[in-house]
Design an enzyme around this catalytic site. Sequence first.
Site, PDB file in Angstrom:
ATOM      1  N   GLU A 155       0.815  -1.210   0.000  1.00  0.00           N
ATOM      2  CA  GLU A 155       0.000   0.000   0.000  1.00  0.00           C
ATOM      3  C   GLU A 155       0.850   1.262   0.000  1.00  0.00           C
ATOM      4  O   GLU A 155       1.845   1.358   0.714  1.00  0.00           O
ATOM      5  CB  GLU A 155      -0.897   0.001   1.245  1.00  0.00           C
ATOM      6  CG  GLU A 155      -1.836   1.186   1.339  1.00  0.00           C
ATOM      7  CD  GLU A 155      -2.780   1.097   2.515  1.00  0.00           C
ATOM      8  OE1 GLU A 155      -3.700   1.925   2.595  1.00  0.00           O
ATOM      9  OE2 GLU A 155      -2.612   0.185   3.356  1.00  0.00           O
ATOM     10  N   GLU A 256     -12.829   2.665   4.292  1.00  0.00           N
ATOM     11  CA  GLU A 256     -11.834   2.921   5.326  1.00  0.00           C
ATOM     12  C   GLU A 256     -11.887   4.414   5.674  1.00  0.00           C
ATOM     13  O   GLU A 256     -10.905   5.140   5.532  1.00  0.00           O
ATOM     14  CB  GLU A 256     -10.439   2.508   4.844  1.00  0.00           C
ATOM     15  CG  GLU A 256      -9.448   2.324   5.987  1.00  0.00           C
ATOM     16  CD  GLU A 256      -8.060   1.952   5.514  1.00  0.00           C
ATOM     17  OE1 GLU A 256      -7.540   0.914   5.969  1.00  0.00           O
ATOM     18  OE2 GLU A 256      -7.481   2.690   4.695  1.00  0.00           O
TER      19      GLU A 256
END
Length: 273
Positions: A155, A256
Site C-alpha cells: 500500500e 476505510e
Amino acid sequence: MGFADQRFDVNLSILFTELPLLERPAAAAAAGFTAVELWWPWAGSPTPERSELDALQGAIEDAGVRLTGLNFYAGQLPGPDRGALSVPGEESERFRANIDVAAGFAHALGCTALNALYGNRVDGVDPAEQDALALENLVLAARAADRIGAILLIEALNAPESPLYPLVSAPAAVDVVDRVNRATGLGNARFLMDLYHLARNGEDLPAVIDRYAGRTGHAQIADNPGRGAPGTGSLPLEDLLDRLRKAGYDGWVGLEYKPGDRPSAEAFGWLPR
C-alpha cells in the site's frame, strides 16, 4: 454504473470502533454488509493467545460476514507506526513472528488478501538497509500468502500524514510489488489502491487508475479532505470507482473512512440499498 455496482466491505478498525472488537462484525452485518476487513486487531501483540484469535474468528463467523482483507502486524496502528517489516531489530522480528499467525487466521476465515505495511524510515539507519530487510520480509510474507491461496498487498500511504513512510506514491508501491514478484517468482504481490491516500498525495487519480488497475489487488476509499464518508469531501468517488471497474478491477472496495461525530451505523446514508 455507480456505487450500486460496487462490492463494498467495511473496515472494522476505523468504523464501528465505538464498539468492542467482538461486537463489530455483527454491527456491520446489521448495517447491511456481507464482508469486512481489519487492520491487525492486536496492535501490541503479533502473536496473541489462541483464545483471542478463536474469539474473533467466532464473532466473524457468527455474524455471517466474510473477512476479505487482513493486515499483518504493523506496530502501533492507529498510532505512530506505519508497519514493522522494514524496521531493524525487534519490530522486524515481531513482523516475522506474526506472518504465520496472520496467514493462519486469514486461512481459517477464507480471507485471500493480506496487507503488509512497509514501515517508517528510522533515524540513523541507511534506507538501503531498510529496503533490503523489507524485501526479505515481504518475500516471507508472499510465500506464506501463497500457501493459503492469498495475495500480498503493498500500500501507498500519504506524505502529509505519514512523512516517514517511503511509499507515498502509486509508482513507489508498485515498484515494491514488482521487486517482490521478481524475488519470489510467485506473482502474488499486488497493489493496494487507496484513493484517499493517493488524493492526499496530489496524484492524478484517473491516470493512476488507468495505469495500475490491472496490478491492483484491493481498493479502499474515503473522501478528501477529512477522510470521511463519500460526499463529505470533494473527491468524485463514484466516477473514480466507475473508471476503476471499467479498467478491469472487479474486486472488493474497502470503506476505510471515519464516521465523524455520529455512530458508525449512521455513516452509510450515501450507500444505495
